[in-house]
Design a protein around this motif. Structure first.
Motif, short mmCIF file in Angstrom:
data_model
loop_
_atom_site.label_atom_id
_atom_site.label_comp_id
_atom_site.label_asym_id
_atom_site.label_seq_id
_atom_site.Cartn_x
_atom_site.Cartn_y
_atom_site.Cartn_z
N ARG A 81 0.83 -1.20 0.00
CA ARG A 81 0.00 0.00 0.00
C ARG A 81 0.86 1.25 0.00
O ARG A 81 0.60 2.22 -0.73
CB ARG A 81 -0.92 0.00 1.22
N ALA A 82 1.92 1.26 0.81
CA ALA A 82 2.80 2.43 0.87
C ALA A 82 3.50 2.68 -0.45
O ALA A 82 3.59 3.81 -0.94
CB ALA A 82 3.82 2.24 2.00
N VAL A 83 4.03 1.60 -1.06
CA VAL A 83 4.72 1.75 -2.34
C VAL A 83 3.76 2.26 -3.40
O VAL A 83 4.09 3.16 -4.19
CB VAL A 83 5.37 0.42 -2.77
N GLU A 84 2.54 1.72 -3.42
CA GLU A 84 1.57 2.14 -4.43
C GLU A 84 1.18 3.61 -4.24
O GLU A 84 1.06 4.36 -5.22
CB GLU A 84 0.34 1.25 -4.38
N LEU A 85 0.98 4.02 -3.00
CA LEU A 85 0.64 5.42 -2.74
C LEU A 85 1.75 6.35 -3.18
O LEU A 85 1.49 7.37 -3.84
CB LEU A 85 0.35 5.61 -1.24
N LEU A 86 2.98 6.03 -2.83
CA LEU A 86 4.11 6.88 -3.22
C LEU A 86 4.28 6.89 -4.74
O LEU A 86 4.63 7.93 -5.32
CB LEU A 86 5.38 6.39 -2.54
N HIS A 87 4.03 5.75 -5.38
CA HIS A 87 4.10 5.70 -6.85
C HIS A 87 3.06 6.61 -7.47
O HIS A 87 3.36 7.38 -8.40
CB HIS A 87 3.91 4.26 -7.33
N ARG A 88 1.83 6.57 -6.96
CA ARG A 88 0.76 7.38 -7.54
C ARG A 88 0.95 8.86 -7.24
O ARG A 88 0.46 9.71 -7.99
CB ARG A 88 -0.59 6.88 -7.03
N GLN A 89 1.66 9.18 -6.16
CA GLN A 89 2.01 10.57 -5.87
C GLN A 89 3.25 11.02 -6.64
O GLN A 89 3.66 12.17 -6.54
CB GLN A 89 2.26 10.73 -4.36
N ARG A 90 3.83 10.09 -7.42
CA ARG A 90 5.06 10.35 -8.19
C ARG A 90 6.20 10.80 -7.29
O ARG A 90 7.02 11.64 -7.65
CB ARG A 90 4.79 11.38 -9.30
N GLU A 91 6.26 10.19 -6.10
CA GLU A 91 7.31 10.51 -5.14
C GLU A 91 8.16 9.30 -4.79
O GLU A 91 9.02 9.36 -3.92
CB GLU A 91 6.70 11.10 -3.86
N LEU A 92 7.92 8.19 -5.48
CA LEU A 92 8.60 6.95 -5.12
C LEU A 92 10.08 7.00 -5.44
O LEU A 92 10.91 6.48 -4.69
CB LEU A 92 7.94 5.78 -5.86
N ASP A 141 -2.10 1.61 -12.92
CA ASP A 141 -1.20 2.21 -11.93
C ASP A 141 -1.04 1.35 -10.68
O ASP A 141 -0.61 1.84 -9.64
CB ASP A 141 -1.65 3.62 -11.53
N GLY A 142 -1.38 0.07 -10.77
CA GLY A 142 -1.09 -0.85 -9.68
C GLY A 142 0.36 -1.29 -9.74
O GLY A 142 1.02 -1.17 -10.78
N VAL A 143 0.87 -1.80 -8.62
CA VAL A 143 2.28 -2.19 -8.55
C VAL A 143 2.42 -3.62 -8.08
O VAL A 143 1.55 -4.16 -7.40
CB VAL A 143 3.08 -1.25 -7.62
N VAL A 144 3.54 -4.23 -8.46
CA VAL A 144 3.91 -5.56 -7.99
C VAL A 144 5.35 -5.50 -7.53
O VAL A 144 6.24 -5.16 -8.30
CB VAL A 144 3.78 -6.64 -9.09
#
Length: 291
Positions: A81-92, A141-144
């Motif tokens: 969840r954290a990685v996906e949120l940061l990815h969608r915020q373009r802050e990963l 925009d999901g992540v694995v």
């Protein structure tokens, strides 16, 4: 799991920290949560602890972290969840994430190299090194982070567990999803979609067809490999002699066919008719014990 060169090594005084404690972890093992907070708090004076009650507060805490380095205390689902949120915020890309695994589902954390003991994991937060890793990103925009599976092994159980720790609308939504995935009653001799036999799917890797709809398959597995490429394995359904798995590597994987569900790390998604995953090389950073 692919890794690239370590980019940063941390010390107890190198960063201010935001410790986000997942509510499921607080209920599952409050003692480990307390130990993690004590160790991190003793080693980093600028630590701020956040205790969100649900996914929305979890997301707000990460979004409002400022310059603080995020530390997630929770299980595999909390990490994803954290990685996906940061990815969608373009802050990963600019964020080094730390994890203290707490809860029953920590197989992904273990496979990534995170210590599963509260004290060891908390010390790695303070003194570890960031390692950049490849990520699979899909067209929604999901992540694995670890492994993608079609069909989703243990999918029904995982969807039920996904509602743990949620309240109000979140729990009702999860229960509604469970009812669609696992009907309350089925005629004798029938099976749910998650329990169905061989599927007919088209699997394409970098535009080349690995298996087409005419060949039933038992399963498809995709794992981030090395240097921006994923390892793809298709297990054809066999009649008589066992069929050999088909394996290939590539940067883009597209699966299409009849409606199918898939398990990405700890989360079951779908049904969908088509989905494409692209490997993002070195897309996210995880703080692990220094080598």
């Amino acid at each position: 799991m692919a890794e690239v060169a370590t980019s940063r090594t941390f010390s107890a005084t190198s960063d201010q920290l935001l410790v986000v404690v997942d509510p499921v972890a607080r209920r599952a093992d409050g003692e480990s949560v307390r130990i993690a907070k004590d160790v991190i708090g003793a080693g980093a004076a600028g630590t701020k602890v956040c205790l969100p009650d649900g996914p929305e507060e979890f997301a707000r805490a990460l979004a409002r972290r400022g310059s603080r380095r995020p530390v997630v205390v929770g299980d595999d689902r909390a990490l994803v969840r954290a990685v996906e949120l940061l990815h969608r915020q373009r802050e990963l890309a600019a964020c080094a994430l730390s994890l203290v695994p707490v809860g029953g589902a920590v197989a992904l954390a273990r496979s990534l190299g995170v210590p599963t003991g509260a004290v060891a994991a908390a010390r790695a937060v303070l003194e570890g090194a960031e390692r950049r890793m490849d990520l699979l990103v899909d067209d929604s925009d999901g992540v694995v982070l670890g492994t993608l599976r079609i069909p989703p092994l243990g999918g029904a159980t995982s969807v039920r567990e996904a509602g743990a720790g949620m309240s109000g609308p979140w729990r009702r939504t999860c229960r509604s999803l469970v009812r669609t995935l696992v009907p309350a009653a089925r005629p004798p001799g029938t099976v749910s979609a998650l329990e169905a036999g061989p599927a007919r799917l088209r699997v394409e890797v970098d535009g080349e067809t690995l298996v087409d709809l005419g060949q039933p398959v038992e399963g498809v597995t995709v794992v981030p490999g090395a240097s921006g490429r994923a390892r793809v394995e298709v297990r054809p359904a066999s009649v008589g002699a066992e069929a050999s798995p088909l394996s290939v590597e590539g940067g883009t994987v597209t699966v299409s066919g009849a409606h199918f569900r898939y398990r990405a790390d700890a989360v079951v998604s779908g049904p969908v008719r088509t989905r494409t995953w692209v490997v993002r090389e070195g897309a996210w950073g995880l703080v692990l014990p220094a080598r």
